[in-house]
Design an enzyme around this catalytic site. Structure first.
Site, PDB file in Angstrom:
ATOM      1  CE1 TYR A 101      56.121   5.865 -31.185  1.00 15.35           C
ATOM      2  CE2 TYR A 101      58.573   5.961 -31.315  1.00 15.35           C
ATOM      3  CZ  TYR A 101      57.455   6.483 -31.624  1.00 15.35           C
ATOM      4  OH  TYR A 101      57.470   7.832 -32.240  1.00 15.35           O
ATOM      5  CE  LYS A 127      58.742  10.202 -29.724  1.00 15.19           C
ATOM      6  NZ  LYS A 127      59.879  10.748 -30.310  1.00 15.19           N
TER       7      LYS A 127
HETATM    8  N1  LIG Z   1      56.089   8.629 -38.283  1.00 14.97           N
HETATM    9  C1  LIG Z   1      55.289   9.264 -37.465  1.00 14.97           C
HETATM   10  O1  LIG Z   1      54.000   9.122 -37.850  1.00 14.97           O
HETATM   11  C2  LIG Z   1      55.453   9.968 -36.294  1.00 14.97           C
HETATM   12  C3  LIG Z   1      56.780  10.102 -35.849  1.00 14.97           C
HETATM   13  N2  LIG Z   1      56.903  10.723 -34.475  1.00 14.97           N
HETATM   14  C4  LIG Z   1      58.359  11.255 -34.253  1.00 14.97           C
HETATM   15  O2  LIG Z   1      58.878  11.944 -35.303  1.00 14.97           O
HETATM   16  C5  LIG Z   1      60.248  11.723 -35.236  1.00 14.97           C
HETATM   17  C6  LIG Z   1      60.794  11.441 -36.512  1.00 14.97           C
HETATM   18  O3  LIG Z   1      60.031  10.372 -36.920  1.00 14.97           O
HETATM   19  P1  LIG Z   1      60.188   9.738 -38.457  1.00 14.97           P
HETATM   20  O4  LIG Z   1      60.937  10.633 -39.218  1.00 14.97           O
HETATM   21  O5  LIG Z   1      58.882   9.045 -38.555  1.00 14.97           O
HETATM   22  O6  LIG Z   1      61.175   8.467 -38.280  1.00 14.97           O
HETATM   23  P2  LIG Z   1      62.482   8.131 -39.123  1.00 14.97           P
HETATM   24  O7  LIG Z   1      62.884   6.979 -38.527  1.00 14.97           O
HETATM   25  O8  LIG Z   1      62.269   8.411 -40.656  1.00 14.97           O
HETATM   26  O9  LIG Z   1      63.450   9.088 -38.833  1.00 14.97           O
HETATM   27  C7  LIG Z   1      64.432   9.125 -37.581  1.00 14.97           C
HETATM   28  C8  LIG Z   1      65.817   9.610 -37.971  1.00 14.97           C
HETATM   29  O10 LIG Z   1      66.700   9.649 -36.723  1.00 14.97           O
HETATM   30  C9  LIG Z   1      67.732   9.090 -37.172  1.00 14.97           C
HETATM   31  N3  LIG Z   1      68.299   8.174 -35.857  1.00 14.97           N
HETATM   32  C10 LIG Z   1      67.798   7.035 -35.063  1.00 14.97           C
HETATM   33  N4  LIG Z   1      68.803   6.607 -34.405  1.00 14.97           N
HETATM   34  C11 LIG Z   1      69.529   7.692 -34.120  1.00 14.97           C
HETATM   35  C12 LIG Z   1      70.637   7.836 -33.163  1.00 14.97           C
HETATM   36  N5  LIG Z   1      70.896   7.068 -32.424  1.00 14.97           N
HETATM   37  N6  LIG Z   1      71.490   8.993 -33.718  1.00 14.97           N
HETATM   38  C13 LIG Z   1      71.198   9.986 -34.542  1.00 14.97           C
HETATM   39  N7  LIG Z   1      70.048   9.768 -35.438  1.00 14.97           N
HETATM   40  C14 LIG Z   1      69.374   8.666 -35.072  1.00 14.97           C
HETATM   41  C15 LIG Z   1      67.444   8.141 -38.083  1.00 14.97           C
HETATM   42  O11 LIG Z   1      68.667   7.612 -38.803  1.00 14.97           O
HETATM   43  C16 LIG Z   1      66.584   8.706 -38.832  1.00 14.97           C
HETATM   44  O12 LIG Z   1      67.010   9.631 -39.956  1.00 14.97           O
HETATM   45  C17 LIG Z   1      60.647  10.688 -34.227  1.00 14.97           C
HETATM   46  O13 LIG Z   1      61.238  11.114 -32.841  1.00 14.97           O
HETATM   47  C18 LIG Z   1      59.154   9.923 -34.003  1.00 14.97           C
HETATM   48  O14 LIG Z   1      59.062   9.532 -32.552  1.00 14.97           O
HETATM   49  C19 LIG Z   1      55.812  11.332 -34.002  1.00 14.97           C
HETATM   50  C20 LIG Z   1      54.711  11.222 -34.373  1.00 14.97           C
HETATM   51  C21 LIG Z   1      54.301  10.569 -35.532  1.00 14.97           C
HETATM   52  C1  LIG Z   2      47.439  -4.413 -40.011  1.00 15.38           C
HETATM   53  C2  LIG Z   2      46.238  -3.518 -39.805  1.00 15.38           C
HETATM   54  C3  LIG Z   2      45.772  -3.762 -38.389  1.00 15.38           C
HETATM   55  C4  LIG Z   2      46.662  -2.124 -40.097  1.00 15.38           C
HETATM   56  O1  LIG Z   2      45.570  -1.329 -39.988  1.00 15.38           O
HETATM   57  C5  LIG Z   2      47.756  -1.576 -38.775  1.00 15.38           C
HETATM   58  C6  LIG Z   2      48.141  -0.248 -38.989  1.00 15.38           C
HETATM   59  C7  LIG Z   2      49.115   0.240 -38.259  1.00 15.38           C
HETATM   60  C8  LIG Z   2      50.433  -0.454 -38.669  1.00 15.38           C
HETATM   61  C9  LIG Z   2      49.348   1.657 -37.934  1.00 15.38           C
HETATM   62  C10 LIG Z   2      48.104   1.881 -36.951  1.00 15.38           C
HETATM   63  C11 LIG Z   2      48.056   3.079 -36.134  1.00 15.38           C
HETATM   64  C12 LIG Z   2      49.555   3.608 -36.751  1.00 15.38           C
HETATM   65  C13 LIG Z   2      50.431   4.380 -35.713  1.00 15.38           C
HETATM   66  C14 LIG Z   2      49.863   5.517 -35.341  1.00 15.38           C
HETATM   67  O2  LIG Z   2      49.668   6.403 -36.455  1.00 15.38           O
HETATM   68  C15 LIG Z   2      50.458   6.376 -34.329  1.00 15.38           C
HETATM   69  C16 LIG Z   2      52.141   6.606 -34.390  1.00 15.38           C
HETATM   70  C17 LIG Z   2      52.729   7.499 -33.771  1.00 15.38           C
HETATM   71  C18 LIG Z   2      54.194   7.587 -33.801  1.00 15.38           C
HETATM   72  O3  LIG Z   2      54.828   8.383 -33.258  1.00 15.38           O
HETATM   73  C19 LIG Z   2      55.007   6.540 -34.532  1.00 15.38           C
HETATM   74  C20 LIG Z   2      53.922   5.778 -35.679  1.00 15.38           C
HETATM   75  C21 LIG Z   2      52.700   5.368 -35.129  1.00 15.38           C
HETATM   76  C22 LIG Z   2      53.228   4.290 -33.878  1.00 15.38           C
HETATM   77  C23 LIG Z   2      51.943   4.670 -36.106  1.00 15.38           C
HETATM   78  C24 LIG Z   2      52.431   3.061 -36.467  1.00 15.38           C
HETATM   79  C25 LIG Z   2      51.738   2.500 -37.540  1.00 15.38           C
HETATM   80  C26 LIG Z   2      50.194   2.141 -36.990  1.00 15.38           C
HETATM   81  C27 LIG Z   2      50.276   1.277 -35.497  1.00 15.38           C
END
Ligand SMILES: NC(=O)C1=CN([C@@H]2O[C@H](COP(=O)(O)OP(=O)(O)OC[C@H]3O[C@@H](n4cnc5c(N)ncnc54)[C@H](O)[C@@H]3O)[C@@H](O)[C@H]2O)C=CC1
Ligand SMILES: CC(C)[C@@H](O)CC[C@@H](C)[C@H]1CC[C@H]2[C@@H]3[C@H](O)CC4=CC(=O)CC[C@]4(C)[C@H]3CC[C@]12C
EC number: 1.1.1.-
Length: 434
Positions: free
Chosen positions: A224, A228
């Site tokens: 992952y 990214k």
């Molecule tokens: N959730 C988090 O804590 C964080 C997320 N991000 C980034 O933010 C973005 C969105 O993440 P989330 O909303 O959390 O994830 P999510 O899994 O909820 O949303 C991702 C979306 O992309 C779509 N998708 C997946 N594969 C696809 C494909 N082949 N073609 C078209 N659409 C596709 C999925 O259907 C989904 O709607 C991602 O790029 C992720 O890397 C960055 C930092 C933190």
């Molecule tokens: C089971 C325990 C050790 C529990 O505390 C584990 C937590 C773990 C699931 C999360 C801890 C840190 C998170 C990640 C972090 O917020 C950074 C992220 C950035 C992204 O782009 C996607 C999500 C994630 C990797 C996020 C995922 C969940 C954790 C690993």
């Protein structure tokens, strides 16, 4: 006269963008004024020449304003991954906060049913079911778009998808988006990157309240973060490439830290895990290990703002990265989650980890082994694995104002609002789980 609208709806001539077209205040005032003028005409014929003149001026003003309004609603945005956790918030925020939007295209592998409710407003909402790994599908969706916000991705640190699939979606998918911009002439590309591009690294080095310029050894092995980092690099390197029509492609990348808020699946999973354990969660991570978190509404707002300002400040913002941040407090991942899980009745047992770290590592390794053994039969993907344990156990927090300096970003939601909104969402989830 150009119609100046605040970033917020309902300015002097603003239209509401909440899925419906409310009265346009300015227009309403003008109609009252026109009616007032009509009322004047009943009072006496001597006012007629003056009335005709003022109605004529008003008519010209209305025509100009409607022309401006039509001109203002001129942009086509494409949002990939718009049906995901972050994507839905970005879609709704665009409809509320981007007055120049004429068409919003939402491209996703899985379209959500909630999209239907958005089609009643003044902005044309176009749902496109598609796969970013298919270049022709991306190009077809991109044609005619002015701005693309590329969020589609596989967010998997639990071993659900293969490394090849993660790479195909996150890296090849991003390549396809970039090439589609070049082929079709889309000039502005905002990429949703991640803090994971920087760290925590595999050596467990802390990143303590760092910023975009803080030196840090970004060393990754997990699919992952690797994907990214590669995707972000492609986006930044594409800045300045000529797109169809000869104009330069302007790109930038946003790096959210751990996003929380309405719709966060991991929070939902941790909540249900606590319910299964009788309302208790057992501390695994020292409270001293800070992990950066940011509210989904503020991440969405930053996306809307950066997409707008990128068009005005290309020289400054093109090719830049920005951490997503707000006033969410610095806490350990588990303690931060308790801000929302506590009010929903869960309790975090232990003021320090109940198990020694070596035992946690052994349990994480056993989970990874079980996942591998069971894969032919079923998907076993628990929260605890060697990667998530290392992540959670390494301090990673940001302290920066680069987004504020470069494009005037200020969080739209305070910590208190972010916390309240998240708790409310969990409590609705709680009532549906009963
Ligand atoms: N959730 C988090 O804590 C964080 C997320 N991000 C980034 O933010 C973005 C969105 O993440 P989330 O909303 O959390 O994830 P999510 O899994 O909820 O949303 C991702 C979306 O992309 C779509 N998708 C997946 N594969 C696809 C494909 N082949 N073609 C078209 N659409 C596709 C999925 O259907 C989904 O709607 C991602 O790029 C992720 O890397 C960055 C930092 C933190
Ligand atoms: C089971 C325990 C050790 C529990 O505390 C584990 C937590 C773990 C699931 C999360 C801890 C840190 C998170 C990640 C972090 O917020 C950074 C992220 C950035 C992204 O782009 C996607 C999500 C994630 C990797 C996020 C995922 C969940 C954790 C690993």
């Amino acid at each position: 006269m150009p119609v100046e609208r605040s970033g917020h709806q309902g300015g002097p001539c603003g239209k509401s963008r909440r899925g419906g077209v409310e009265a346009v205040p300015g227009m309403a005032r003008r109609e009252e004024q026109a009616e007032g003028d009509n009322h004047l005409s009943l009072a006496g014929n001597e006012r007629r020449p003056a009335l005709v003149a003022s109605l004529g001026t008003l008519g010209l003003w209305l025509q100009q304003d409607m022309a401006d309004s039509a001109q203002a609603q001129k942009l086509v945005y494409l949002v990939t991954g718009g049906c995901g956790f972050l994507g839905e918030h970005v879609v709704r925020m665009l409809l509320q906060q981007e007055p120049r939007l004429r068409e919003l295209r939402i491209f996703d592998l899985h379209l959500g049913p909630w999209l239907e409710e958005l089609k009643t407003g003044p902005v044309q909402v176009t749902a496109i079911q598609g796969d970013v790994t298919q270049a022709h599908e991306v190009a077809a969706a991109m044609a005619g778009a002015h701005v693309v916000i590329h969020m589609a991705g596989l967010v998997d640190v639990f071993g659900r998808a293969s490394p090849e699939t993660i790479h195909a979606v996150n890296v090849q998918g991003t390549k396809n988006v970039i090439e589609a911009c070049v082929q079709t002439g889309t000039q502005f590309l905002v990429y949703t990157s991640s803090m994971e591009v920087v760290g925590p690294n595999i050596k467990g080095h802390p990143f303590y309240r760092g910023n975009e310029d803080t030196p840090y050894e970004a060393v990754h092995r997990h699919p992952y973060p690797c994907s990214k980092a590669l995707a972000e690099q492609l986006v930044l390197e594409a800045n300045g490439r000529k797109v169809r029509g000869g104009l330069p492609l302007v790109t930038c990348a946003l790096r959210p830290t751990g996003i929380y808020g309405e719709g966060h699946q991991i929070m939902r999973d941790i909540y249900h895990q606590g319910l299964r354990l009788g309302g208790r969660l057992f501390r695994a991570i020292p409270a001293s290990v800070e992990h950066g978190r940011v509210y989904v509404g503020n991440v969405a707002w930053m996306h809307v703002l950066v997409a707008r300002e990128l068009q005005q400040r290309a020289a400054l913002m093109g090719g830049q990265v920005y951490f997503c941040y707000d006033k969410s407090p610095y806490k350990s991942y588990e303690d931060f989650n308790m801000e929302f899980l506590g009010p929903c009745g869960l309790r975090l047992v232990g003021t320090r980890p109940l198990l020694p770290y070596w035992l946690l590592m052994l349990l994480a390794a056993l989970n990874a082994l079980l996942q591998w053994l069971l894969r032919p039969l079923l998907l076993y993907a628990p929260l605890l694995n060697p990667y998530t344990l290392a992540m959670a156990n390494t301090t990673f927090t940001v302290s920066t104002n680069k987004a504020q300096r470069h494009f005037g970003y200020e969080p739209l939601f305070s910590w208190e609002e972010s916390r309240t909104r998240t708790i409310r969402w969990m409590q609705t989830m709680d009532s549906s789980a009963q």
